[in-house]
Design a protein around this motif. Structure first.
Motif, mmCIF file in Angstrom:
data_model
loop_
_atom_site.group_PDB
_atom_site.id
_atom_site.type_symbol
_atom_site.label_atom_id
_atom_site.label_comp_id
_atom_site.label_asym_id
_atom_site.label_seq_id
_atom_site.Cartn_x
_atom_site.Cartn_y
_atom_site.Cartn_z
ATOM 1 N N PRO A 31 -9.902 0.773 5.626
ATOM 2 C CA PRO A 31 -8.995 1.591 4.665
ATOM 3 C C PRO A 31 -9.527 2.401 3.591
ATOM 4 O O PRO A 31 -10.690 2.186 2.962
ATOM 5 N N GLN A 32 -9.097 3.762 3.551
ATOM 6 C CA GLN A 32 -9.555 4.750 2.519
ATOM 7 C C GLN A 32 -8.704 5.157 1.606
ATOM 8 O O GLN A 32 -7.532 5.274 1.614
ATOM 9 N N THR A 33 -9.054 5.264 0.300
ATOM 10 C CA THR A 33 -8.320 6.013 -0.692
ATOM 11 C C THR A 33 -8.322 7.353 -1.006
ATOM 12 O O THR A 33 -9.637 8.016 -1.190
ATOM 13 N N LEU B 62 -13.796 13.004 0.218
ATOM 14 C CA LEU B 62 -13.710 11.498 0.770
ATOM 15 C C LEU B 62 -14.435 11.859 1.840
ATOM 16 O O LEU B 62 -15.339 10.734 2.065
ATOM 17 N N GLY C 81 -4.788 8.882 -4.289
ATOM 18 C CA GLY C 81 -3.852 7.481 -4.866
ATOM 19 C C GLY C 81 -3.241 7.166 -3.588
ATOM 20 O O GLY C 81 -2.555 5.948 -3.709
ATOM 21 N N TYR C 82 -3.597 7.627 -2.305
ATOM 22 C CA TYR C 82 -2.925 6.930 -1.173
ATOM 23 C C TYR C 82 -4.104 6.225 -0.252
ATOM 24 O O TYR C 82 -4.882 6.351 -0.486
ATOM 25 N N THR C 83 -3.243 5.243 0.415
ATOM 26 C CA THR C 83 -4.084 4.332 1.117
ATOM 27 C C THR C 83 -4.067 5.129 2.547
ATOM 28 O O THR C 83 -3.044 4.962 3.326
ATOM 29 N N ALA D 234 1.004 -1.218 0.002
ATOM 30 C CA ALA D 234 -0.022 -0.041 -0.011
ATOM 31 C C ALA D 234 0.780 1.232 -0.002
ATOM 32 O O ALA D 234 1.931 1.264 0.618
ATOM 33 N N LYS D 235 0.534 2.302 -0.744
ATOM 34 C CA LYS D 235 1.296 3.536 -0.532
ATOM 35 C C LYS D 235 0.265 4.309 0.212
ATOM 36 O O LYS D 235 -0.924 4.796 -0.005
ATOM 37 N N TYR D 236 1.069 4.850 1.437
ATOM 38 C CA TYR D 236 0.382 5.433 2.455
ATOM 39 C C TYR D 236 0.505 6.709 2.152
ATOM 40 O O TYR D 236 1.670 7.225 1.570
#
Ligand code: HEM
Length: 499
Positions: free
Chosen positions: A383-385, A112, A388-390, A54-56
């Motif tokens: 988890p939320q996006t 979001l 482009g980040y998680t 995952a990209k945090y």
């Protein structure tokens, strides 16, 4: 409604640490801080080993364990967030007091939060600890969100135009009565005066005349003790910690509820059904046909009063200073009173109040530059996006109206107080969430229309009575140590107008 009371800053830590040596509570505090630290360290270790792919969101590093960025953020939260936005972009994370915060800055990122389901980005997880001891059980963030939404709907039914027409009259007469104590001229603490006045007007309008008639100094103190529950300590420590402020809060809660219970019972027994919010709540039913209990009604009445207390009093005070700083604008607002209502300035009425467009734009602009709620918060339960980040589970996801209200790309002359910008149909370059003083989505404020009626009536009445000036040119700086950003040293100069 609780973020009204929630904007957490460093003062939390400064307060907590400085109290450590003081008394018996320090032991409990130390234990809590220790436990939180251990919890925090293990949580971060767990997170790191979680999903490697995952990209945090970019993480703002801090060399201070547990406290993280609490001190820098507490000193100047908006500067901190704006700097981070510039460096890391619209979505970034950092830690404070053992919690990880992920901010969604700018209109697009904020989407979001406003479009999310409560099961994913949850409000109760962050607000309930503060609000439940104050409002009581069975209301607001103590119940599942669909139930709170039903309660909001009942309250909204009570805040209707027919009532507002009556409210204008009540607020005008409370304001005239209150300012008799100011005399013809002087220098006074505007924020203090408006806080007192707003509790009186809100009680008249939202609670009704039985409860308003009981609002003496003792009851005002109970409200103050109850309100003391919205503190950094309440946010950090378990509710059972024997802090004096917690005990006062709980005692005040019981006493105020008892007052309300008696009024509700008397109303039920009397068979009378006056047209007010109390009656709306007594008559209301949930979708399943169940009526509200007296405990729920009393909790909702407390919530109604406190939700609008700091928000409206801070906004009204800031508006006063903006008008005092710009005398030409103040004169135009006074001229508008005469143009809309008539040279003789007869008592205000709701239809005329609606037509006070310049005054309305001044209020709107005050809410842009000084939105009382600087951060709305949710807990990520899934988890939320974003961008482009998680965003991992357990992050406190935040949107800041203050930052969105002064975005470089959205607002022309972003730091200027310019009410005329709203003459343009598209003052924020079409950005959907660039102006969000009342939030958006399922948690949106239900008090906006009432707040406009209340603040416009109060300022119309005040402008008719007095001219206002800054004291020796001093425009208040922002006090970041309070949960809602109040004006620092808010003293104003006033002189009775010659009619
Ligand atoms: C200038 C005045 C006010 C401002 C700026 C303001 C601002 C806000 C904001 C930003 C939210 C959203 C909170 C979030 O999403 O976490 C909110 C929610 C709310 N406000 Fe206000 N408010 C004001 C006055 C009032 C008044 C007068 C009342 C009641 C009469 C009220 C009752 C509520 C309620 C019930 C919610 C819903 C909370 C939820 O669904 O989670 N507010 N307000």
């Amino acid at each position: 409604m609780s973020t009204h009371f929630y904007n957490m800053g460093t003062k939390l830590l400064v307060d907590t640490v400085s109290k450590m040596n003081e008394n018996l509570t320090s032991l409990v505090l130390a234990a809590s801080v220790f436990t939180l630290t251990v919890g925090y360290v293990s949580k971060r270790l767990l997170q790191q080993s979680a999903d490697k792919d995952a990209k945090y969101p970019p993480f703002i590093p801090s060399s201070i364990p547990f406290l993280g960025h609490a001190i820098a953020f507490g000193k100047s939260p908006i500067e901190f967030l704006e700097n981070a936005y510039e460096k890391y972009g619209p979505v970034f994370s950092f830690t404070m007091v053992g919690k990880t915060f992920t901010y969604l800055l700018g209109s697009e990122a904020a989407t979001l939060m406003f479009n999310s389901k409560n099961e994913d980005l949850n409000a109760e997880d962050v607000y309930s600890k503060l609000t439940t001891p104050v409002f009581g059980k069975g209301v607001a963030y103590d119940v599942p969100n669909p139930i709170f939404l039903e309660q909001k709907k009942m309250l909204k039914t009570g805040l209707n135009i027919a009532r507002f027409k009556e409210h204008v009259r009540l607020i005008e007469s409370e304001t005239i009565e209150y300012f008799k104590r100011w005399g013809d001229s002087g220098e006074r603490n505007l924020f203090e005066a408006l806080s007192e006045l707003i509790i009186l007007t809100a009680s008249s309008c939202l609670h009704g005349k039985e409860i308003r008639s009981m609002l003496n100094e003792r009851v005002a103190q109970l409200y103050a003790d109850l309100d003391g529950g919205f503190s950094h300590a309440a946010w950090l420590l378990p509710t059972w910690v024997p802090l004096p402020s917690f005990r006062k809060r709980d005692k005040a809660h019981r006493e105020i509820k008892n007052i309300f219970f008696k009024v509700i019972e008397k109303r039920r027994r009397s068979g009378e059904t006056p047209d007010d919010i109390l009656q709306t709540l007594i008559d209301a039913t949930y979708k399943d046909g169940r009526s509200l209990t007296d405990d729920e009604i009393a909790g909702m009445l407390i919530g109604l009063l406190l939700a609008g207390q700091h928000t409206s009093s801070t906004t009204s005070a800031w508006m006063g200073f903006f008008l005092a700083r710009d005398k030409a604008l103040q004169d135009r607002c006074y001229a508008e009173q005469k143009a809309v209502c008539g040279e003789g300035l007869p008592p205000l009425d709701f239809d005329q109040l609606k037509d006070l467009n310049l005054l309305e734009r001044c209020l709107k602009e005050t809410l842009r530059l000084r939105p009382p709620i600087m951060t709305m918060m949710r807990m990520a339960r899934t988890p939320q996006t974003a961008a482009g980040y998680t965003i991992p589970v357990g992050h406190q996801v935040c949107v800041s109206p203050t930052v969105n209200h002064r975005l470089q790309d959205a607002w022309v002359g972003r730091m200027e107080f310019n009410p005329e910008r709203y003459l343009n149909d598209n003052p924020a370059a079409g950005e959907k969430f660039a102006y969000i003083p009342f939030g958006a989505g399922r948690h949106r404020c239900i008090g906006e229309n009432f707040a406009y009626v209340q603040i416009k009536t109060i300022w119309s009445t005040m402008l008719r009575m007095y001219e206002f000036d800054l004291v020796d040119g001093y425009f208040p700086t922002i006090n970041y140590t309070t949960m809602i950003h109040t004006p620092h040293n808010p003293v104003i100069r006033y002189k009775r107008r010659k009619q």
